[in-house]
Design a protein around this motif. Structure first.
Motif, PDB file in Angstrom:
ATOM      1  N   VAL A 166       0.848  -1.196   0.000  1.00 36.84           N
ATOM      2  CA  VAL A 166       0.000   0.000   0.000  1.00 36.84           C
ATOM      3  C   VAL A 166       0.880   1.243   0.000  1.00 36.84           C
ATOM      4  O   VAL A 166       1.779   1.381   0.839  1.00 36.84           O
ATOM      5  CB  VAL A 166      -0.961   0.024   1.211  1.00 36.84           C
ATOM      6  N   ASN A 167       0.620   2.102  -0.953  1.00 36.60           N
ATOM      7  CA  ASN A 167       1.339   3.368  -1.060  1.00 36.60           C
ATOM      8  C   ASN A 167       0.747   4.364  -0.064  1.00 36.60           C
ATOM      9  O   ASN A 167      -0.472   4.467   0.079  1.00 36.60           O
ATOM     10  CB  ASN A 167       1.198   3.884  -2.494  1.00 36.60           C
ATOM     11  N   ARG A 168       1.597   5.108   0.591  1.00 35.86           N
ATOM     12  CA  ARG A 168       1.133   6.022   1.638  1.00 35.86           C
ATOM     13  C   ARG A 168       0.209   7.127   1.105  1.00 35.86           C
ATOM     14  O   ARG A 168      -0.493   7.790   1.894  1.00 35.86           O
ATOM     15  CB  ARG A 168       2.357   6.637   2.340  1.00 35.86           C
ATOM     16  N   LYS A 169       0.173   7.308  -0.192  1.00 37.68           N
ATOM     17  CA  LYS A 169      -0.691   8.339  -0.794  1.00 37.68           C
ATOM     18  C   LYS A 169      -2.157   8.135  -0.396  1.00 37.68           C
ATOM     19  O   LYS A 169      -2.944   9.077  -0.394  1.00 37.68           O
ATOM     20  CB  LYS A 169      -0.546   8.284  -2.321  1.00 37.68           C
ATOM     21  N   ILE A 170      -2.534   6.894  -0.064  1.00 35.20           N
ATOM     22  CA  ILE A 170      -3.932   6.593   0.281  1.00 35.20           C
ATOM     23  C   ILE A 170      -4.325   7.203   1.629  1.00 35.20           C
ATOM     24  O   ILE A 170      -5.522   7.307   1.936  1.00 35.20           O
ATOM     25  CB  ILE A 170      -4.177   5.065   0.310  1.00 35.20           C
ATOM     26  N   ALA A 171      -3.333   7.618   2.419  1.00 38.52           N
ATOM     27  CA  ALA A 171      -3.616   8.050   3.798  1.00 38.52           C
ATOM     28  C   ALA A 171      -2.986   9.411   4.080  1.00 38.52           C
ATOM     29  O   ALA A 171      -2.094   9.534   4.925  1.00 38.52           O
ATOM     30  CB  ALA A 171      -3.087   7.003   4.776  1.00 38.52           C
ATOM     31  N   PRO A 172      -3.452  10.467   3.394  1.00 38.85           N
ATOM     32  CA  PRO A 172      -2.791  11.773   3.518  1.00 38.85           C
ATOM     33  C   PRO A 172      -2.833  12.363   4.918  1.00 38.85           C
ATOM     34  O   PRO A 172      -2.007  13.204   5.256  1.00 38.85           O
ATOM     35  CB  PRO A 172      -3.544  12.657   2.517  1.00 38.85           C
ATOM     36  N   ASN A 173      -3.786  11.928   5.747  1.00 36.07           N
ATOM     37  CA  ASN A 173      -3.930  12.541   7.073  1.00 36.07           C
ATOM     38  C   ASN A 173      -3.424  11.663   8.215  1.00 36.07           C
ATOM     39  O   ASN A 173      -3.537  12.044   9.379  1.00 36.07           O
ATOM     40  CB  ASN A 173      -5.393  12.915   7.316  1.00 36.07           C
ATOM     41  N   LEU A 174      -2.874  10.503   7.871  1.00 37.62           N
ATOM     42  CA  LEU A 174      -2.367   9.620   8.921  1.00 37.62           C
ATOM     43  C   LEU A 174      -0.865   9.816   9.105  1.00 37.62           C
ATOM     44  O   LEU A 174      -0.129   9.988   8.129  1.00 37.62           O
ATOM     45  CB  LEU A 174      -2.631   8.147   8.583  1.00 37.62           C
ATOM     46  N   SER A 175      -0.419   9.765  10.347  1.00 32.40           N
ATOM     47  CA  SER A 175       1.022   9.738  10.607  1.00 32.40           C
ATOM     48  C   SER A 175       1.573   8.403  10.099  1.00 32.40           C
ATOM     49  O   SER A 175       0.812   7.455   9.835  1.00 32.40           O
ATOM     50  CB  SER A 175       1.288   9.863  12.104  1.00 32.40           C
ATOM     51  N   ILE A 176       2.881   8.328  10.001  1.00 33.62           N
ATOM     52  CA  ILE A 176       3.500   7.058   9.578  1.00 33.62           C
ATOM     53  C   ILE A 176       3.120   5.940  10.549  1.00 33.62           C
ATOM     54  O   ILE A 176       2.775   4.826  10.136  1.00 33.62           O
ATOM     55  CB  ILE A 176       5.028   7.203   9.457  1.00 33.62           C
ATOM     56  N   GLU A 177       3.122   6.245  11.846  1.00 33.23           N
ATOM     57  CA  GLU A 177       2.761   5.220  12.844  1.00 33.23           C
ATOM     58  C   GLU A 177       1.321   4.747  12.629  1.00 33.23           C
ATOM     59  O   GLU A 177       1.046   3.537  12.652  1.00 33.23           O
ATOM     60  CB  GLU A 177       2.894   5.780  14.272  1.00 33.23           C
ATOM     61  N   GLN A 178       0.393   5.690  12.428  1.00 26.85           N
ATOM     62  CA  GLN A 178      -1.015   5.318  12.211  1.00 26.85           C
ATOM     63  C   GLN A 178      -1.172   4.510  10.924  1.00 26.85           C
ATOM     64  O   GLN A 178      -1.918   3.525  10.876  1.00 26.85           O
ATOM     65  CB  GLN A 178      -1.871   6.581  12.134  1.00 26.85           C
ATOM     66  N   PHE A 179      -0.459   4.922   9.896  1.00 25.23           N
ATOM     67  CA  PHE A 179      -0.509   4.220   8.606  1.00 25.23           C
ATOM     68  C   PHE A 179      -0.010   2.784   8.757  1.00 25.23           C
ATOM     69  O   PHE A 179      -0.667   1.828   8.334  1.00 25.23           O
ATOM     70  CB  PHE A 179       0.320   4.997   7.579  1.00 25.23           C
ATOM     71  N   PHE A 180       1.142   2.615   9.406  1.00 29.24           N
ATOM     72  CA  PHE A 180       1.692   1.270   9.591  1.00 29.24           C
ATOM     73  C   PHE A 180       0.743   0.399  10.416  1.00 29.24           C
ATOM     74  O   PHE A 180       0.530  -0.779  10.109  1.00 29.24           O
ATOM     75  CB  PHE A 180       3.063   1.348  10.283  1.00 29.24           C
ATOM     76  N   ASN A 181       0.166   0.974  11.472  1.00 30.28           N
ATOM     77  CA  ASN A 181      -0.772   0.208  12.310  1.00 30.28           C
ATOM     78  C   ASN A 181      -1.957  -0.288  11.497  1.00 30.28           C
ATOM     79  O   ASN A 181      -2.394  -1.440  11.631  1.00 30.28           O
ATOM     80  CB  ASN A 181      -1.279   1.073  13.471  1.00 30.28           C
TER      81      ASN A 181
END
Length: 273
Positions: free
Chosen positions: A12-27
């Motif tokens: 999953v590319n981080r572009k999908i989660a513009p408002n999440l921190s890296i920690e939130q995205f990884f979780n």
């Protein structure tokens, strides 16, 4: 035959989660049973690692048992000014610090003509730099009419001519946009030379040449890019690499974590049903 894409081949590319921190995205990605991510240098913080150090991100990925497949992206790799070279070196340092395996290279996309010789020369210049850092280079042709490198087959050819150990990123959106892409495949894009496949979907019915990143959402049965069919063909051709979901639309600014999770799950289900 329908090929099922296993979870360990999905990213999953981080572009999908513009408002999440890296920690939130990884979780969130771990909760979905996935273990591969792409990170970016064009998020709101303007930095690959936001307010963390590269080492922090590496440790975070290790805690989640993730691989960071790529950092997106060096732009424009084929107009190599001192500034672009400096940016490339900075991103290679980020890749080494975070443990990212590869760095994506995007061509100039403003209508300026860049000759094949210039692109090949850029690849030759970049290859030893990537080798110095131990990072794989992934060249992503952009299908937009104004792009200076639209063809996957040409990218493959220029990489070979440059003697660079790079691979290509095949993006289902950009494949759809480039009107010569089907001939490219007939003419021989070797799946062994594909290092990553980017997946998104488009349901907007405007003419293909007018499509922009804003129209890129997730996969569904209404997808005009036929991303699922593109995946099936790649599997038939023997591709066994990674598929990364990379939507771009600003609609994602309003998505909650639940929205993101639902969209990823429904895209995976559609891909594999």
């Amino acid at each position: 035959m329908t090929y099922k894409i296993s979870h360990d081949r999905l990213c999953v590319n981080r572009k999908i989660a513009p408002n999440l921190s890296i920690e939130q995205f990884f979780n969130l990605i771990e909760k979905l049973g996935l273990n591969k991510v792409e990170i970016r240098n064009d998020m709101k913080s303007g930095r690959v690692s936001d307010n963390l150090t590269g080492e922090d991100v590496r440790h975070l990925a290790a805690q989640h048992a993730f691989t960071i497949e790529t950092i997106n992206a060096v732009y424009p790799f084929n107009q190599l000014t001192d500034e672009v070279l400096e940016k490339t070196r900075g991103l290679l340092q980020d890749a080494r610090a975070t443990g990212a395996k590869a760095l994506v290279l995007c061509p100039l996309n403003d209508g300026t003509v860049i000759s094949n010789q210039q692109t090949e020369a850029a690849l030759k210049t970049l290859a030893p730099l990537f080798a110095e850092y131990g990072i794989l280079g992934l060249v992503e042709p952009l299908g937009f009419p104004q792009s200076s490198l639209r063809s996957a087959a040409l990218a493959q050819q220029l990489i070979q001519q440059a003697g660079a150990p790079f691979k290509i990123v095949l993006d289902t959106f950009h494949h759809h946009l480039y009107e010569g892409a089907e001939q490219d495949f007939a003419g021989g894009v070797d799946v062994q030379n594909i290092g990553l496949v980017h997946l998104s979907g488009v349901t907007d019915t405007r003419p293909t040449a007018q499509l922009t990143d804003e129209e890129r959402i997730m996969l569904s049965a209404d997808d005009l890019l036929r991303s699922k069919q593109q995946v099936q063909r790649l599997e038939e051709m023997g591709y066994r690499g990674i598929y990364a979901f990379e939507p771009f639309s600003s609609v994602m600014d309003a998505w909650s974590e639940d929205d993101i999770a639902r969209e990823i799950q429904s895209s995976i289900a559609y891909l594999n049903n």
